[in-house]
Design an enzyme around this catalytic site. Structure first.
Site, PDB file in Angstrom:
ATOM      1  N   GLU A  58     -15.738  -1.842 -26.422  1.00 39.99           N
ATOM      2  CA  GLU A  58     -15.740  -0.380 -26.604  1.00 39.99           C
ATOM      3  C   GLU A  58     -16.969   0.081 -27.395  1.00 39.99           C
ATOM      4  O   GLU A  58     -17.515   1.147 -27.132  1.00 39.99           O
ATOM      5  CB  GLU A  58     -14.455   0.085 -27.310  1.00 39.99           C
ATOM      6  N   ASP A 161     -13.535   0.538 -15.911  1.00 37.87           N
ATOM      7  CA  ASP A 161     -14.971   0.856 -15.931  1.00 37.87           C
ATOM      8  C   ASP A 161     -15.551   0.830 -14.519  1.00 37.87           C
ATOM      9  O   ASP A 161     -16.428   1.623 -14.181  1.00 37.87           O
ATOM     10  CB  ASP A 161     -15.721  -0.155 -16.800  1.00 37.87           C
TER      11      ASP A 161
HETATM   12 ZN   LIG Z   1     -14.733  -0.473 -20.816  1.00 38.04          ZN
END
Ligand SMILES: [Zn+2]
Length: 242
Positions: A58, A161
């Site tokens: 993150e 993602d």
């Molecule tokens: Zn990620």
């Protein structure tokens, strides 16, 4: 107050959702009660190590976003993963692509960097048998979490993602809303698939992840639809306008 502020790192507040705080204790007690105190303690440490891998992931997203001038006030850790709260999601496909891809890349690079040192330190037998049976196998367990995190996050569907990477690529040749819809619909599809597999394999965690993916995919779609509505962009299938 559902999140607890843990510390501040590289200009970002790191918070943990209250359910996350219970996770190491829960796993510690669960494994401790079933297999003895030593295994319980190793389960506790393993959850903390996974926490570090997720936090690094993150933070990489956050630093890339900051480099584009996007404010990232906080990272919140949930039992199923972390979320870096960005002041805005860039509408520039190149920026979104780069911010999204660096997270999985972090986990792959960490794994590549640690592969040979850990193989040597832990020994081949332990390294390829991740478990909670001993400390070396617990560290091996923490190592293998990284490629899993990397691959899982590259699934080309929201909210992973990979879904952002896909949207960014699609958004170069269609409207942002349409690109979001495709990516979010794929998210719904994967959620249903994971849920069915979770039931088939009697894997509660997978079913739970499926519900999380389903919710996040729908909320991303709604969010973008709402923003487009505010911007009075009705032509969602037409060519992009400036
Ligand atoms: Zn990620």
């Amino acid at each position: 107050m559902s999140s607890i502020r843990l510390f501040r790192l590289l200009g970002v507040d790191v918070k943990a959702h209250w359910t996350f705080v219970f996770l190491p204790l829960f796993f510690g007690f669960f494994y401790g009660a079933s297999y003895g105190a030593a295994v319980g303690f190793r389960a506790f440490v393993l959850v903390i190590l996974v926490f570090v891998c997720v936090l690094g992931h993150e933070l990489t997203h956050s630093l890339r976003a900051k480099a584009f001038g996007i404010r990232v006030p906080q990272i919140t850790l949930y039992p199923i993963g972390g979320v870096a709260s960005m002041q805005r999601i860039p509408r520039d496909p190149r920026q979104e692509f780069l911010i999204a891809i660096v997270g999985p890349l972090f986990n792959f690079m960490l794994a590549a960097l640690l592969y040979f040192p850990l193989l040597w330190l832990l020994g081949r037998d332990n390294f390829f048998s991740p478990s909670l049976d001993s400390w070396p196998r617990t560290f091996a367990n923490a190592f293998w979490i990284n490629p899993i995190l990397g691959f899982f996050n590259l699934i080309p569907a929201f909210p992973m993602d990979g879904g952002r990477v896909l949207r960014a690529i699609l958004a170069t040749r269609m409207t942002y809303l349409r690109a979001t819809r495709i990516s979010a619909n794929l998210g719904t599809l994967f959620a249903i698939l994971f849920f069915l597999l979770g039931i088939w394999w009697r894997h509660g965690m997978l079913a739970l992840i499926a519900i999380f993916i389903y919710t996040a995919a729908s909320s991303e779609k709604n969010q973008v639809q709402f923003e487009e509505f505010l911007e009075h962009r009705w032509e969602d299938d037409g060519p992009k306008k400036g």
